[in-house]
Write an enzyme that holds these catalytic residues in place. Structure first.
Site, mmCIF file in Angstrom:
data_model
loop_
_atom_site.group_PDB
_atom_site.id
_atom_site.type_symbol
_atom_site.label_atom_id
_atom_site.label_comp_id
_atom_site.label_asym_id
_atom_site.label_seq_id
_atom_site.Cartn_x
_atom_site.Cartn_y
_atom_site.Cartn_z
ATOM 1 N N HIS A 64 -20.564 37.253 -46.608
ATOM 2 C CA HIS A 64 -19.884 38.553 -46.584
ATOM 3 C C HIS A 64 -20.513 39.482 -47.624
ATOM 4 O O HIS A 64 -21.395 39.108 -48.393
ATOM 5 C CB HIS A 64 -18.372 38.423 -46.788
ATOM 6 C CG HIS A 64 -17.918 38.193 -48.195
ATOM 7 N ND1 HIS A 64 -16.670 38.570 -48.645
ATOM 8 C CD2 HIS A 64 -18.546 37.626 -49.257
ATOM 9 C CE1 HIS A 64 -16.550 38.234 -49.927
ATOM 10 N NE2 HIS A 64 -17.657 37.670 -50.321
ATOM 11 N N ASP A 101 -16.278 30.098 -39.224
ATOM 12 C CA ASP A 101 -17.223 29.158 -39.841
ATOM 13 C C ASP A 101 -18.667 29.475 -39.466
ATOM 14 O O ASP A 101 -18.995 29.653 -38.286
ATOM 15 C CB ASP A 101 -16.892 27.722 -39.416
ATOM 16 C CG ASP A 101 -17.694 26.718 -40.231
ATOM 17 O OD1 ASP A 101 -17.932 26.956 -41.424
ATOM 18 O OD2 ASP A 101 -18.107 25.696 -39.645
ATOM 19 N N HIS A 102 -19.530 29.506 -40.475
ATOM 20 C CA HIS A 102 -20.956 29.812 -40.296
ATOM 21 C C HIS A 102 -21.156 31.184 -39.657
ATOM 22 O O HIS A 102 -22.063 31.378 -38.856
ATOM 23 C CB HIS A 102 -21.670 28.707 -39.512
ATOM 24 C CG HIS A 102 -21.945 27.496 -40.356
ATOM 25 N ND1 HIS A 102 -20.958 26.662 -40.780
ATOM 26 C CD2 HIS A 102 -23.104 27.010 -40.898
ATOM 27 C CE1 HIS A 102 -21.481 25.699 -41.517
ATOM 28 N NE2 HIS A 102 -22.767 25.878 -41.621
ATOM 29 N N GLU A 154 -11.385 31.597 -52.335
ATOM 30 C CA GLU A 154 -12.755 32.085 -52.188
ATOM 31 C C GLU A 154 -13.672 31.243 -53.079
ATOM 32 O O GLU A 154 -14.788 30.897 -52.708
ATOM 33 C CB GLU A 154 -12.822 33.550 -52.601
ATOM 34 C CG GLU A 154 -14.090 34.237 -52.176
ATOM 35 C CD GLU A 154 -14.043 35.734 -52.399
ATOM 36 O OE1 GLU A 154 -13.640 36.462 -51.484
ATOM 37 O OE2 GLU A 154 -14.397 36.182 -53.518
ATOM 38 N N HIS A 205 -19.542 32.088 -49.317
ATOM 39 C CA HIS A 205 -18.582 31.182 -49.961
ATOM 40 C C HIS A 205 -18.218 30.025 -49.040
ATOM 41 O O HIS A 205 -18.300 30.143 -47.817
ATOM 42 C CB HIS A 205 -17.291 31.943 -50.313
ATOM 43 C CG HIS A 205 -17.459 33.015 -51.324
ATOM 44 N ND1 HIS A 205 -17.703 32.740 -52.642
ATOM 45 C CD2 HIS A 205 -17.434 34.366 -51.227
ATOM 46 C CE1 HIS A 205 -17.814 33.888 -53.316
ATOM 47 N NE2 HIS A 205 -17.664 34.893 -52.483
ATOM 48 N N CYS A 231 -21.004 41.776 -55.746
ATOM 49 C CA CYS A 231 -20.417 41.451 -54.434
ATOM 50 C C CYS A 231 -20.855 42.449 -53.372
ATOM 51 O O CYS A 231 -20.602 42.255 -52.183
ATOM 52 C CB CYS A 231 -18.894 41.431 -54.514
ATOM 53 S SG CYS A 231 -18.283 40.164 -55.641
ATOM 54 N N HIS A 274 -23.852 37.663 -49.625
ATOM 55 C CA HIS A 274 -23.754 36.384 -50.332
ATOM 56 C C HIS A 274 -22.706 35.583 -49.553
ATOM 57 O O HIS A 274 -22.320 36.006 -48.455
ATOM 58 C CB HIS A 274 -23.384 36.574 -51.810
ATOM 59 C CG HIS A 274 -22.035 37.130 -52.030
ATOM 60 N ND1 HIS A 274 -21.734 38.458 -51.818
ATOM 61 C CD2 HIS A 274 -20.870 36.543 -52.409
ATOM 62 C CE1 HIS A 274 -20.458 38.670 -52.089
ATOM 63 N NE2 HIS A 274 -19.909 37.527 -52.436
#
Lengths: 137, 137, 137, 137, 137, 137
Positions: E15, E80-81, E125, E42, E34, E40
């Site tokens: 994100h 996810d991913h 997060e 998480h 950020c 980047h």
């Protein structure tokens, strides 16, 4: 370059520590409450460590999806929600201590891995008690 | 077959890092806030790793109840809720760094273990800082 | 929309539980080994919970960098590597139980937060023992 | 006496597994959802293990503040909140698998450590998947 | 009897925090690193808390297999991913802060739960930063 | 001032989910592998939350040694290394779901606590599945 790759998995099982060649007194003395005839159980955590050469084309030592599948098929499907004394063919005749479970897990995963890889197994019975086996005999 | 058995334990203690042969300036420079004369403290986590042969009669390398008792008597009773600079005979004359505490723990447990076992100690001072000692000199 | 935002922090400190109005016998009876005159210590874990309205421009309830700074300035700089009985002005006259530390932390963070926010503090003294305070009197 | 010292650190980064020499079909087959062209990401956990001799004057193998600074400067400042395919010079031309990231981290920390120390790197991509590299070639 | 049932799940995503109505300067000032244009990521941990009545026939408040399936279908398959700014329809127009992701997750799970249940979402997060949302508006 | 005090404990037990009023088919359909007639097991983690007034003389809401003893006597001695279907009087006639175990634990601890305290129980069956009960009926 040689690296180690790790994959963690879980299974929840019942067991009882007991040596049928011993008297009940000896079993109670050695295994204490772990010898409860009605069983008890654990959330086991297995970590497989695979050592091998880095493949420059993939950047992988081993595709972790393949390692995950081997662990699911050999360990989770065989041990999860089972009684380790009664339900698992490979444990027959063995006292299901963390040590013996780790050796059986090592053998099951070893036969699915290519010979070029080395294998070590860590098995947590609780957060405070765990064992490790690398095939050393 | 040779396996490794692990047992984790905890103790909560105060300490201060300080070298009495040095000036206060040198102590402050090297040990910083760890040199606070009024002490600070940690929740230490000790993991003992014992390597040995699997006993086919028990399925144990070592009875983990015995290892647990050794750790309670030698480590927890000696270190828990103590000041590592003032209250522990075996730490006298040693700067209580994680390294020195681990060496003392190794010596205390080693003398209680049968010679056939190998011993390694991992000691967490915090979740991010820890050390390991196996008797190597 | 109202949400809760959490930020975790750590500090390592020495303390001793003791009531100076009591005899040594009463102190030993109530506080046991926590009353060691030479102190002991812990790795404390503080979690601050802030409740507030979602700001649609930022997508934040509170900028967690600001909450992190408040905790660093008010808690970590004041408590880390200190003796909670001797070194912290705000703890003077208080027995440094987890309860009293949590109340002091709540007061210190509360005065730095805008009134529109609600605050709750969770403080771990060990992994097994912890407390929570939300300003309720 | 020889001991091992460990320091843990974190960085949060985006990446995509992809081999530009392969067709899209081959990339999808090998890397699956890890090949998402819009990236995904992880909270990476790096543990550096340094082996060395105990210095009797300090009680340290290595001052952990120095090891912490090396990791901050070489790893956290370079990798944290970055895209491992696009933003990190040392990763250029490498598929950012956990293996390749660990090798790059090892090289970066190794060149900052005195030759007398041995170094091993453990890198967690998730809680269940991790790798280890010790410079072995 | 009323109880709360919890189920934890994971997803790894990329994100970038960014408000397109702001200048680059304002974005950098508020979101700092950020706001990296190359993203980047998480390892997110979602915990769903469902409150309801105990069914005496099953001993369940809700069959956790059903809750697990809802989370897999609504959250893991969707997030996810993936890139939370680009790949997820329900996040379009929202800055993907932990707060906004938690609100979207709450809405997605809420519409799959019977009205008799209450729902709260906790989203980590990182290990140190997390949020909670219970539908309160 | 009102605070919450938490104490965590562990027990390892076997169980089987089963409703004797149902056919085997219905049991298999609802409870799946949890209905294994040979049992399975878990490492349960119980957290007791006690709410009460801060005593200014001690700095305690409740002496955590007393809470620890209550949990040891009522929960650990009764449940640890037992079969929850066969060995625990208070579970007789109840399907040993996490929900029912939590309710029984709440009742056992509640009767040992002074009426001035409020009690909540959190029970982890696995790291991903857990429940909470506060006596609400």
């Amino acid at each position: 370059m040689k690296l180690k790759i790790y994959r963690k998995a879980h299974f929840n099982a019942a067991h009882r520590l007991h040596n049928p060649d011993w008297t009940q007194e000896k079993n109670d003395e050695v295994f204490g409450k772990c010898n409860n005839p009605n069983w008890h159980g654990h959330n086991y955590v297995l970590t497989a460590e695979v050592t091998g050469e880095l493949d420059p084309a993939t950047g992988y030592v081993i595709d972790i999806k393949i390692l995950k599948e081997i662990i699911q098929e050999e360990i989770e499907e065989r041990f999860d929600h089972r009684n380790l004394n009664l339900d698992v063919e490979e444990m027959k005749g063995l006292n299901p201590t963390a040590e013996n479970i780790a050796v059986v897990c090592w053998n099951l995963i070893r036969k699915r891995l290519e010979p070029k890889y080395e294998l070590k197994i860590r098995l947590h019975e609780t957060e405070r008690n765990f064992v490790e086996y690398d095939g050393n005999i």
